[in-house]
Scaffold this active site. Structure first.
Site, PDB file in Angstrom:
ATOM      1  N   LYS A 115      40.240  34.037  45.264  1.00  0.00           N
ATOM      2  CA  LYS A 115      40.325  32.862  44.382  1.00  0.00           C
ATOM      3  C   LYS A 115      40.882  31.682  45.166  1.00  0.00           C
ATOM      4  O   LYS A 115      40.387  30.571  45.091  1.00  0.00           O
ATOM      5  CB  LYS A 115      41.236  33.147  43.179  1.00  0.00           C
ATOM      6  CG  LYS A 115      40.660  34.103  42.170  1.00  0.00           C
ATOM      7  CD  LYS A 115      39.833  33.386  41.144  1.00  0.00           C
ATOM      8  CE  LYS A 115      38.970  34.200  40.233  1.00  0.00           C
ATOM      9  NZ  LYS A 115      39.147  35.568  39.993  1.00  0.00           N
ATOM     10  N   LYS A 210      28.727  42.855  44.714  1.00  0.00           N
ATOM     11  CA  LYS A 210      28.744  43.747  43.551  1.00  0.00           C
ATOM     12  C   LYS A 210      28.115  43.048  42.348  1.00  0.00           C
ATOM     13  O   LYS A 210      28.151  41.813  42.253  1.00  0.00           O
ATOM     14  CB  LYS A 210      30.167  44.216  43.242  1.00  0.00           C
ATOM     15  CG  LYS A 210      31.066  43.141  42.710  1.00  0.00           C
ATOM     16  CD  LYS A 210      32.396  43.691  42.224  1.00  0.00           C
ATOM     17  CE  LYS A 210      33.174  42.501  41.646  1.00  0.00           C
ATOM     18  NZ  LYS A 210      34.530  42.698  41.346  1.00  0.00           N
ATOM     19  N   LYS A 213      29.781  40.003  36.183  1.00  0.00           N
ATOM     20  CA  LYS A 213      29.550  39.169  34.998  1.00  0.00           C
ATOM     21  C   LYS A 213      29.631  37.694  35.339  1.00  0.00           C
ATOM     22  O   LYS A 213      29.071  36.857  34.663  1.00  0.00           O
ATOM     23  CB  LYS A 213      30.575  39.500  33.908  1.00  0.00           C
ATOM     24  CG  LYS A 213      30.143  40.654  33.023  1.00  0.00           C
ATOM     25  CD  LYS A 213      31.105  40.839  31.863  1.00  0.00           C
ATOM     26  CE  LYS A 213      32.131  41.893  32.202  1.00  0.00           C
ATOM     27  NZ  LYS A 213      33.289  41.951  31.352  1.00  0.00           N
TER      28      LYS A 213
END
Ligand code: TYM
Length: 347
Positions: A115, A210, A213
């Site tokens: 992040k 991966k 969402k």
């Protein structure tokens, strides 16, 4: 007593990665657990507010996630299914744990570091401090403490998750040591991680990433409520490679390996076995096989989802009953925590 606990963020319909990496395992544990095993599955809405969203979306996502959990076969009379924010003790324990958690450990967590990196100019990524990045919120930094609180609040012994949650689980064990040591108590015991065989399902558009969402491209993931035609199209367009022959090479042919593994996780065979059975066939045949097994698994789930998602009264009732049971489970632990920390005593 065995206590199984896990959580999922209400940030959209679960995808095949969530399903194979976690939810299928949740259901399997539910169906095979001995009667005295406690099963608790949490929709972690407090974790979901670490990222901005439009008004109304969280309510919708929470309802859809609850419907999805019922659709995959979780039974609310056997498993406690609830929204995290309906049990205030999750936040209370998070604060208490944060007072014995190390910021050094938190700042080394890979999810936080990525992040930090995505918000920073690349050349200063490793040296910048959080204070220079107003977009980086403290909730993202302390996220793992809330996750540890989720697990420890119900004194979970086993936590079924996908590979990306492994480090968070290690941190939860660290929280156990820190708390018990600080208060010379043995309130908590370290929980074990249960990794499902499908520990990391990869994106259909980029098999080095991966399935996620938060990927803006909906073609990168199969959502468990996608209709048959959408499933077929997404798999047909899945990125593979230029060698038109089935073969299992997880390093050299990641796209093909991901498809073989998907079939394997749904049929119970190994990816090597499937590759062996399909020797000499082209990738079109492999994709056809993926469509067939994915549709076989998701078809009934999609039907149950459509049936339950509109039953608002029923969903509310399930959430209320689950919330009440989870508050009871939390209270048992909080009594011990308050005693150890002198927070609940009489003066
Ligand atoms: P979340 O909502 O990102 O994902 C839910 C579960 O799905 C697994 N998963 C995957 N498994 C295999 N392949 C993938 N591509 C894939 N993508 C996701 C995740 O590993 C997870 O098991 N921080 C957690 C939620 C959480 C939690 C908890 C989990 C909060 N408190 C306490 C366990 C215990 C998360 O964001 O999961």
């Amino acid at each position: 007593r065995k206590v199984i606990f896990s959580g999922i963020q209400p940030t959209g319909i679960p995808h095949l990665g969530n399903y194979l990496g976690a939810l299928k395992q949740w259901k399997h544990l539910q169906d095979t657990a001995s009667p005295d095993t406690k099963l608790i599955y949490c929709i972690v809405d407090l974790h979901a507010i670490t990222v901005p969203r439009e008004r109304g979306l969280l309510t919708q996502n929470k309802r859809e996630m609850l419907a999805a959990l019922l659709a995959i076969g979780l039974d609310p009379t056997r498993s406690t299914i609830f929204h995290q924010s309906s049990v205030p003790a999750h936040s209370e324990l998070q604060w208490i744990l944060s007072c014995t958690a190390s910021t050094g450990y938190l700042s080394r967590m890979t999810q936080w570091k990525s992040k930090l990196q995505s918000q920073s100019p690349s050349d200063t990524a490793t040296t910048t401090t959080t204070t220079s990045h107003p977009a980086l919120k403290h909730g993202l930094f302390s996220y793992p403490i809330l996750q540890a609180a989720d697990i420890l609040l119900h004194r979970a012994t086993h936590v079924p998750v996908g590979d990306d949650q492994r480090q968070h689980l290690e941190f939860a064990r660290e929280c156990v040591t820190n708390f018990n040591h600080t208060y010379a108590a043995s309130v908590f015991a370290p929980p074990s991680t249960i990794l499902s065989p499908a520990r990391r399902v990869m994106s259909l558009r980029d098999p080095t990433q991966k399935m996620s969402k938060s990927d803006p491209n909906p073609a990168s993931a199969i959502f468990i409520t996608d209709d048959a035609d959408t499933v077929r199209k997404k798999i047909k367009h899945a990125v593979t490679d230029s060698e038109n022959a089935v073969g299992y090479d997880p390093e050299g042919r990641k796209g093909v390996a991901n498809l073989l593994e998907m079939v394997g996780h749904l049929t119970g065979q190994s990816a090597e076995e499937i590759a062996g059975d399909m020797k000499g066939m082209g990738l079109g045949a492999l994709k056809g096989r993926v469509v067939e097994v994915v549709e076989g698994e998701l078809g009934p789930i999609r039907e149950r989802y459509a049936e339950v998602v509109g039953r608002e009264g029923y969903l509310r009732e399930v959430a209320e009953v689950g919330g009440a049971r989870a508050r009871e489970s939390a209270e048992e632990t909080m009594r011990l925590v308050r005693e150890a920390t002198e927070l609940g005593g009489e003066c």
